[in-house]
Every structure is written in C-alpha cells, then in structure tokens.
Motif scaffolding. Structure first.
Motif, PDB file in Angstrom:
ATOM      1  N   GLY A 158      -4.175  -0.191  35.382  1.00  0.00           N
ATOM      2  CA  GLY A 158      -3.945  -1.549  35.588  1.00  0.00           C
ATOM      3  C   GLY A 158      -5.185  -2.693  35.204  1.00  0.00           C
ATOM      4  O   GLY A 158      -6.181  -2.335  36.202  1.00  0.00           O
TER       5      GLY A 158
ATOM      6  N   SER B 144      -2.098   1.123  31.525  1.00  0.00           N
ATOM      7  CA  SER B 144      -2.592   2.263  30.239  1.00  0.00           C
ATOM      8  C   SER B 144      -2.567   3.437  31.361  1.00  0.00           C
ATOM      9  O   SER B 144      -1.920   3.417  32.656  1.00  0.00           O
ATOM     10  N   SER B 145      -1.083   4.705  30.065  1.00  0.00           N
ATOM     11  CA  SER B 145      -0.158   5.351  31.499  1.00  0.00           C
ATOM     12  C   SER B 145      -1.668   6.603  31.374  1.00  0.00           C
ATOM     13  O   SER B 145      -2.477   5.882  31.052  1.00  0.00           O
TER      14      SER B 145
ATOM     15  N   GLY C 252      -3.311   7.523  28.438  1.00  0.00           N
ATOM     16  CA  GLY C 252      -4.033   6.333  27.355  1.00  0.00           C
ATOM     17  C   GLY C 252      -3.177   6.930  26.399  1.00  0.00           C
ATOM     18  O   GLY C 252      -3.204   5.382  25.685  1.00  0.00           O
TER      19      GLY C 252
ATOM     20  N   THR D  53       0.054   5.331  25.930  1.00  0.00           N
ATOM     21  CA  THR D  53       1.008   4.441  26.222  1.00  0.00           C
ATOM     22  C   THR D  53       0.073   3.304  27.162  1.00  0.00           C
ATOM     23  O   THR D  53      -0.704   3.872  27.969  1.00  0.00           O
ATOM     24  N   VAL D  54       0.081   2.223  26.331  1.00  0.00           N
ATOM     25  CA  VAL D  54      -0.251   1.184  26.891  1.00  0.00           C
ATOM     26  C   VAL D  54      -0.071  -0.056  26.486  1.00  0.00           C
ATOM     27  O   VAL D  54       1.206   0.205  26.091  1.00  0.00           O
TER      28      VAL D  54
ATOM     29  N   TYR E 174       0.177  -4.579  27.172  1.00  0.00           N
ATOM     30  CA  TYR E 174      -0.794  -6.033  27.002  1.00  0.00           C
ATOM     31  C   TYR E 174      -0.175  -6.880  27.598  1.00  0.00           C
ATOM     32  O   TYR E 174       1.408  -7.523  26.925  1.00  0.00           O
TER      33      TYR E 174
ATOM     34  N   THR F 280      -8.548  -4.563  25.066  1.00  0.00           N
ATOM     35  CA  THR F 280      -8.432  -3.244  24.726  1.00  0.00           C
ATOM     36  C   THR F 280      -8.632  -2.372  26.047  1.00  0.00           C
ATOM     37  O   THR F 280      -9.700  -2.778  26.610  1.00  0.00           O
ATOM     38  N   ILE F 281      -7.532  -1.687  26.873  1.00  0.00           N
ATOM     39  CA  ILE F 281      -7.422  -0.912  27.990  1.00  0.00           C
ATOM     40  C   ILE F 281      -7.721   0.502  27.684  1.00  0.00           C
ATOM     41  O   ILE F 281      -6.858   0.966  26.346  1.00  0.00           O
ATOM     42  N   SER F 282      -8.873   1.103  28.408  1.00  0.00           N
ATOM     43  CA  SER F 282      -8.944   2.554  27.919  1.00  0.00           C
ATOM     44  C   SER F 282      -9.825   2.910  29.307  1.00  0.00           C
ATOM     45  O   SER F 282      -9.995   2.430  29.889  1.00  0.00           O
ATOM     46  N   ARG F 283      -9.419   4.827  29.345  1.00  0.00           N
ATOM     47  CA  ARG F 283      -9.804   5.394  30.528  1.00  0.00           C
ATOM     48  C   ARG F 283     -10.475   6.236  29.755  1.00  0.00           C
ATOM     49  O   ARG F 283     -10.311   7.563  28.971  1.00  0.00           O
TER      50      ARG F 283
END
Length: 124
Positions: free
Chosen positions: A34, A50-51, A54, A56-57, A59, A68-71
């Motif tokens: 995170g 983020s799990s 990805g 489960t996110v 904010y 927007t979070i991403s991995r």
C-alpha cells in the motif's frame, strides 16, 4: 529488504503523477502492499492498499475516485496513479508492505516494511 519509491515531483492542481515502488531483497507477491502519506506537522495516513492479487483494493475517502493503486507482481512493483491532484495531496508518499494478508489495514503499526518516501508537491 528494500522498497524504493519514485515518481514524485511538483505538479499544478488538476495534474497527474504516477508513483512506483520497486521491491528487492524479498518477494512481496503474497503480501498486502500500500501507500501512505505524511504532510508536514501531520501523522502518517493511509492512502491506498492492495491485496496480493490486486483483486481487493482500498482507498482513503479523500483520494477515492482520483487515485488508483495497482501492482505488477512479476516485476515486484507497486504503482499509484494520481489524477486531479489537489494542494492538500502535498506530502511525502511512502510505499509499504504488510504481512497481515487477510485484510488491508489502515493502521501504520500493522505494516512491516517501508520505503524511503517520495515528495509530491501540488501547487494551486
């Protein structure tokens, strides 16, 4: 074990930035990851998490709909896309990893690994 955050900078209100966090020394693919931020004189606060997949996110209300979070687990990298930036988004942004994998905690004490931070400054 190292988390290296990058991508910060100076941007005008309404602009965008993309933060990256590269992990090394350990595989974080199974961890919740995170972003937190800390403004001068304020406590560090949760921004997004983020799990491992990805799927489960989560904010903070203040950034929902703008960030927007991403991995990319294959690259051991975490991202934070920030749009419609506001002066109140100005802070040092930290990436972090948590070994508590069943939920995305918003409490600083539940995160085990921290990056060095990258400065984001939004001018009005």
């Amino acid at each position: 074990v190292q988390l290296q955050a990058s991508g910060g900078g100076l941007v005008q209100a309404g602009g965008s930035l993309r933060l990256s966090c590269a992990a090394s020394g350990r595989t974080f693919n199974s961890d919740v990851m995170g972003w937190f931020r800390q403004a001068p004189g304020k406590e560090r606060e949760f921004v997004a998490g983020s799990s491992w997949s990805g799927g489960t996110v989560s904010y903070a209300d203040s950034v929902k709909g703008r960030f927007t979070i991403s991995r990319a687990n294959a690259k051991n990298t975490l991202y934070l896309e920030m749009n419609d930036l506001k002066p109140e988004d100005t802070a040092i942004y930290y990436c972090a990893a948590s070994e508590i994998r069943i939920r995305i905690s918003r409490e600083v004490r539940n995160w085990s690994y921290w990056g060095q931070g990258t400065q984001v400054t939004v001018s009005s």
